[in-house]
Design a protein around this motif. Sequence first.
Motif, PDB file in Angstrom:
ATOM      1  N   PHE A 169       0.841  -1.190   0.000  1.00 24.67           N
ATOM      2  CA  PHE A 169       0.000   0.000   0.000  1.00 24.67           C
ATOM      3  C   PHE A 169       0.878   1.242   0.000  1.00 24.67           C
ATOM      4  N   VAL A 219       0.863   4.911   1.210  1.00 27.04           N
ATOM      5  CA  VAL A 219       0.122   5.675   2.221  1.00 27.04           C
ATOM      6  C   VAL A 219       0.661   7.097   2.265  1.00 27.04           C
ATOM      7  N   VAL A 238      -4.865   6.149   1.120  1.00 24.39           N
ATOM      8  CA  VAL A 238      -4.230   4.854   0.893  1.00 24.39           C
ATOM      9  C   VAL A 238      -4.543   4.386  -0.526  1.00 24.39           C
TER      10      VAL A 238
END
Length: 92
Positions: free
Chosen positions: A3, A5, A81
Amino acid sequence: MEFLVRAENLLPNDTPDDVRDQLKRAERARAMELRKEGVLKRLWRVPGRNATVGLYAADDPAALHDALTSLPMWKWMDVSVEALATHPQEKS
């Protein structure tokens, strides 16, 4: 899963210095724990802003959420995200 972020710290400007310093120390300590756990892979600072871009790894979105909410500054963060998927060119 990986991910991307993006997080901006929105701690109020009138936060007392001692509280701000304690939160920064606690945030750094928790980030180091997440690194050791293999959750936080990379972290970049965004020049000119109180913001970061991080590469995280977690089993699923819920596990990522748990990791992010464990950060001491969580309640003052604006977070976005993006789940990342491997590009076909990376599978050679």
